[in-house]
Motif scaffolding. Structure first.
Motif, mmCIF file in Angstrom:
data_model
loop_
_atom_site.group_PDB
_atom_site.id
_atom_site.type_symbol
_atom_site.label_atom_id
_atom_site.label_comp_id
_atom_site.label_asym_id
_atom_site.label_seq_id
_atom_site.Cartn_x
_atom_site.Cartn_y
_atom_site.Cartn_z
ATOM 1 N N GLU A 35 0.586 -1.342 -0.173
ATOM 2 C CA GLU A 35 0.027 -0.126 0.151
ATOM 3 C C GLU A 35 0.821 1.384 0.208
ATOM 4 O OE1 GLU A 35 -3.475 0.102 -0.368
ATOM 5 O OE2 GLU A 35 -3.370 -2.093 -0.373
ATOM 6 N N ALA A 80 -11.049 -8.773 3.597
ATOM 7 C CA ALA A 80 -10.580 -7.217 3.619
ATOM 8 C C ALA A 80 -10.431 -7.026 5.528
ATOM 9 C CB ALA A 80 -11.938 -6.481 4.078
ATOM 10 N N TRP A 83 -6.209 -6.972 4.302
ATOM 11 C CA TRP A 83 -6.161 -6.215 2.591
ATOM 12 C C TRP A 83 -7.011 -5.602 2.049
ATOM 13 C CZ3 TRP A 83 -1.372 -7.786 0.137
ATOM 14 C CH2 TRP A 83 -0.585 -6.664 -1.496
ATOM 15 N N SER A 84 -7.708 -4.520 2.082
ATOM 16 C CA SER A 84 -8.926 -4.457 1.651
ATOM 17 C C SER A 84 -9.266 -3.910 0.418
ATOM 18 C CB SER A 84 -9.461 -3.266 2.515
ATOM 19 O OG SER A 84 -9.809 -3.070 3.568
ATOM 20 N N SER A 85 -7.062 -3.952 -0.416
ATOM 21 C CA SER A 85 -7.699 -3.507 -1.378
ATOM 22 C C SER A 85 -7.812 -4.933 -2.398
ATOM 23 C CB SER A 85 -6.090 -2.990 -1.719
ATOM 24 O OG SER A 85 -6.198 -1.900 -1.970
ATOM 25 N N VAL A 88 -12.101 -4.978 -2.208
ATOM 26 C CA VAL A 88 -12.253 -4.518 -3.099
ATOM 27 C C VAL A 88 -12.892 -4.821 -4.773
ATOM 28 C CG1 VAL A 88 -12.646 -2.076 -4.314
ATOM 29 C CG2 VAL A 88 -12.991 -2.447 -1.893
ATOM 30 N N THR A 160 -11.733 0.826 -11.613
ATOM 31 C CA THR A 160 -10.665 -0.432 -10.530
ATOM 32 C C THR A 160 -10.236 -1.276 -11.397
ATOM 33 O OG1 THR A 160 -12.175 -0.029 -8.331
ATOM 34 C CG2 THR A 160 -10.480 -1.985 -8.799
ATOM 35 N N LEU A 204 -6.890 2.603 -0.234
ATOM 36 C CA LEU A 204 -6.567 1.332 -0.984
ATOM 37 C C LEU A 204 -5.891 2.341 -1.936
ATOM 38 C CD1 LEU A 204 -10.458 0.606 -2.128
ATOM 39 C CD2 LEU A 204 -9.055 0.245 -0.017
ATOM 40 N N SER A 207 -4.312 -0.704 -5.135
ATOM 41 C CA SER A 207 -5.570 -1.686 -6.099
ATOM 42 C C SER A 207 -5.711 0.330 -7.359
ATOM 43 C CB SER A 207 -7.421 -1.346 -5.656
ATOM 44 O OG SER A 207 -7.713 -1.925 -6.952
ATOM 45 N N GLU A 355 -8.787 4.244 4.083
ATOM 46 C CA GLU A 355 -9.562 3.013 3.314
ATOM 47 C C GLU A 355 -10.445 3.132 3.402
ATOM 48 O OE1 GLU A 355 -5.455 0.703 2.790
ATOM 49 O OE2 GLU A 355 -7.732 0.118 4.696
#
Length: 393
Positions: A35, A80, A83-85, A88, A160, A204, A207, A355
């Motif tokens: 990130e 998530a 690791w949110s990216s 998503v 995205t 994010l 991403s 995020e």
């Protein structure tokens, strides 16, 4: 600490354990640096595809996992949490496959879905435009039929995986009627398709998000998904499901922030005892836990309606709104629990807070969700009663 879950089958419970292990073993050691460096972890999506996660809610006959949304969303939440990216991105990929699964021909499904659901191809979803975000019917990207081809021109914003995806589900205007929009599956290598430099985002950052340009992009007519003019219906149906994906991602993000806050509060001492024992902070943590649990419950309620074949659009909007608003509150409070340390990059909660913000914006802003919910209240006379496992009423 892991969320307490009641899974519908032994198989789904085992799947959760496998995903938790993957997240702890392979994702957690990489997330902070990736990130910080704005590094897109393409290999992670290949791994998730091989595990069946990228096609989890879709039919097994096309290479999917055949799992209910109730299971898929809990898997997404576990990703998530770490690791949110990636979560998503997984949600967006599943969204980009929706049109083909639900509205494509049998020939199209068998030709393209195995690679899409198996992780060989990563997808992107192109609906929004610079001046047509919350009002997709105002889009100006156009597709003109020329013999056995369509020629596409326009720009799609906030994509995205923009510039990194292998295929793009593109909504484009095929007539001047407000709802005259069609759905197309555009391969990444199509001549005339290009990506602007990625947006410089506050969160994010692992991403990539970019505007996609279509300059006389020619694709075979058999890459149109559904009927000509049926694209807006596909887009809106997809967004109901996509909102559940974002609700799950937001819930997982909030759970991750809560876990860090609780762990810190157990170890940090003031006045001779852990700060979690001081009532003022303990009550803050209790509110955070209640917010996470509430978001999870609402998201799973909407998912179970979808799995029953019942209308779930209103509930999806409620889940998206509640989960993302709660995630913003929980992550902000997590920074507060850690005090000055929470404001530094030595701990992940400042990243969690950054995020969480965008989750209140994409897949329809939370103001749009309130509009959807209020219109449903004005329209719906009553709600039917269903029975779990009984299928569509």
């Amino acid at each position: 600490m892991p969320a307490s879950r009641v899974m519908p089958t032994r198989e789904s419970a085992d799947l959760i354990e496998v995903v938790r292990d993957l997240a702890a073993r392979e994702l957690a050691p990489r997330v902070a640096k990736a990130e910080e460096d704005e590094d897109f972890p393409r290999d992670v999506f290949t791994t998730l595809g091989a595990m069946g996660v990228l096609g989890l809610p879709y039919p097994e006959e096309y290479g999917g996992g055949g799992q209910p949304y109730e299971v898929y969303l809990q898997v997404l939440e576990e990703i998530a949490r770490v690791w949110s990216s990636v979560a998503v991105g997984t949600s967006v990929h599943v969204l980009s496959c929706f049109g083909l699964v639900g509205f494509g021909t049998e020939e199209q499904r068998r030709a393209w879905l195995p690679d899409m659901l198996g992780g060989g191809l990563l997808g992107a979803y192109c609906l929004s435009e610079p001046h047509a975000g919350s009002d997709p019917a105002a889009m100006t990207t156009r597709a003109v039929r020329e013999g056995d081809e369509y020629v596409l021109n326009g720009a799609k914003a906030w994509t995205t995986h923009g510039g990194r995806a292998d295929f793009y589900q593109v909504m484009a205007r095929t007539s001047d009627e407000r709802t005259g929009i069609s759905c197309f599956l555009v391969p990444a290598g199509a001549e005339g398709l290009s990506a602007d430099p990625p947006e410089r985002k506050m969160g994010l950052t692992g991403s990539p998000t970019a505007t996609m340009r279509l300059d006389n992009v020619r694709i075979p007519a058999d890459r149109r998904i559904g009927e000509e003019g049926g694209g807006l219906r596909i887009a809106l149906a997809a967004l109901d499901s996509g909102r559940l994906g974002i609700a799950a991602a937001a819930t997982g993000l909030a759970q991750g922030a809560l876990d860090v806050a609780v762990d810190y509060a157990r170890q940090r001492t003031t006045f001779g005892r852990p700060i979690i024992e001081h009532q003022g902070l303990a009550f803050l943590l209790a509110d955070m836990e209640a917010a996470v649990q509430s978001a999870r419950a609402m998201t799973l309620h909407a998912a179970r309606l979808k799995d029953l074949g019942r209308p779930f659009g209103r509930e999806a909007s409620i889940a998206k709104m509640v989960a993302t608003d709660n995630a913003m509150k929980v992550t902000t409070d997590a920074v507060q629990v850690l005090g000055g340390y929470g404001y530094t990059r030595d701990f992940p909660v400042e990243r969690h807070m950054r995020e969480a913000k965008v989750m209140q914006i994409f897949e329809g802003t939370n103001q749009i969700q309130r509009l959807v919910i209020s219109r449903a209240l004005a329209r719906d006379a009553g709600a039917p009663i269903g029975v779990a496992g009984a299928g569509q009423d």
